[in-house]
Design a protein around this motif. Structure first.
Motif: not given
Length: 76
Positions: A2-3, A8-9, A14-16, A21-22
């Motif tokens: 998840t986002r 957390s990691a 940035d959102d992109v 990554i997701i």
């Protein structure tokens, strides 16, 4: 993943990059391994760890590209 897992990691990114990554399909464990390789590769190599696999290598590229705009290496 998840986002919130990504944030957390890695901390603030940035959102992109979060979306990429997701979308990679990687696990949180793979993301943490990618962070370790991106910012502590000498320590991992001295431990005799095998080089990262393809998915982790992709994450490393994403993390390092985002770090050019911020300072992910200071994140714990």
């Amino acid at each position: 993943m998840t986002r919130q897992d990504v944030v957390s990691a890695l901390g603030s990114i940035d959102d992109v990059t979060i979306t990429e990554i997701i979308a990679s399909g990687a696990s949180l464990e793979e993301l943490r391994e990618a962070w370790a390789w991106a910012f502590a590769d000498e320590a991992l190599m001295s431990q005799g760890r095998p080089l990262p696999g393809t998915r982790v290598a992709t994450l490393i590229d994403l993390i390092e590209a985002d770090d050019e705009d911020g300072d992910l290496a200071d994140h714990d």
